[in-house]
Design an enzyme around this catalytic site. Structure first.
Site, mmCIF file in Angstrom:
data_model
loop_
_atom_site.group_PDB
_atom_site.id
_atom_site.type_symbol
_atom_site.label_atom_id
_atom_site.label_comp_id
_atom_site.label_asym_id
_atom_site.label_seq_id
_atom_site.Cartn_x
_atom_site.Cartn_y
_atom_site.Cartn_z
ATOM 1 N N ALA A 94 0.837 -1.200 0.000
ATOM 2 C CA ALA A 94 0.000 0.000 0.000
ATOM 3 C C ALA A 94 0.866 1.242 0.000
ATOM 4 O O ALA A 94 2.047 1.202 0.378
ATOM 5 C CB ALA A 94 -0.926 0.001 1.218
ATOM 6 N N ASP A 95 0.277 2.346 -0.410
ATOM 7 C CA ASP A 95 0.951 3.632 -0.356
ATOM 8 C C ASP A 95 -0.101 4.712 -0.130
ATOM 9 O O ASP A 95 -1.194 4.644 -0.699
ATOM 10 C CB ASP A 95 1.711 3.912 -1.653
ATOM 11 C CG ASP A 95 2.702 5.052 -1.485
ATOM 12 O OD1 ASP A 95 3.845 4.772 -1.098
ATOM 13 O OD2 ASP A 95 2.330 6.220 -1.721
ATOM 14 N N THR A 96 0.222 5.663 0.719
ATOM 15 C CA THR A 96 -0.710 6.751 1.030
ATOM 16 C C THR A 96 -0.098 8.085 0.653
ATOM 17 O O THR A 96 1.062 8.350 0.966
ATOM 18 C CB THR A 96 -1.062 6.755 2.533
ATOM 19 O OG1 THR A 96 -1.670 5.506 2.884
ATOM 20 C CG2 THR A 96 -2.038 7.888 2.856
#
Length: 196
Positions: free
Chosen positions: A73-75
């Protein structure tokens, strides 16, 4: 259905927040950390960056952990189509908080779940409205919480979220770092990985 341990679920993230959310949702998993290039084209639509980076991370993990199901994931935080990443120092954190102060920004978390057979890439967008922050509040938050590992220089689960957030439109947990309702749905329905 088989339990997640039978599929060797790997979380490709050192984020304690993502680990906690996945644990609280009932999944069994291992945490692995790899250094992955997180660069992207400046011409890319800011809303697509998080999912792109999550997919790139997944590709790297699959090369080293074939036979497993990988969750990456990446935010990113977006203010007026400008991506606010993780601040490098106190001054950069202050600039980011001043930018979002009193304004609406977007938090986008991209997720990639993949194995040798299939890949599911998706993202979640949450709008966040912050109150106008004083210089004293910004200095206090940075000094006390050192938010240098957080996109946009803040954590909604901390003091900042308690006092500075006026409203959100979308998933709260997406802002924490993982849209766990979508992750749960994907793992259960598309990968046959369940907590039960």
């Amino acid at each position: 259905m088989k339990r997640s341990t039978d599929f060797g679920l790997i979380l490709g993230s050192q984020s304690p927040r993502r680990q906690a959310l996945l644990q609280e949702a009932g999944f069994d998993f291992e945490v692995k950390k790899m250094d992955v290039d997180e660069s992207f084209s400046e011409t890319m639509n800011p809303l697509e960056v998080a999912a792109y980076l999550a997919k790139e991370k997944s590709r790297a993990y699959l090369q080293s952990f074939a036979g497993h199901t990988i969750l990456t994931a990446d935010t990113v935080v977006i203010q007026n189509e400008h991506i606010l990443g993780k601040p490098k120092d106190r001054e950069q954190a202050k600039e980011m908080l001043e930018r979002i102060s009193g304004n609406i920004h977007q938090v986008v978390t991209g997720v990639c779940i993949s194995n040798a057979i299939k890949t599911d890439v998706f993202h979640s967008i949450t709008e966040v409205k912050t109150k106008a922050l004083t210089h004293e509040e910004i200095d206090y938050y940075i000094g006390r919480y050192q938010p240098f590992d957080k996109a946009g220089a803040y954590g909604i689960q901390e003091w900042f979220g308690l006092v500075a957030i006026e409203w959100i439109n979308g998933s709260f947990y997406n802002v924490v770092g993982l849209p766990i309702h979508l992750v749960y749905q994907s793992l259960v329905e598309k990968f046959g990985i369940t907590p039960y």
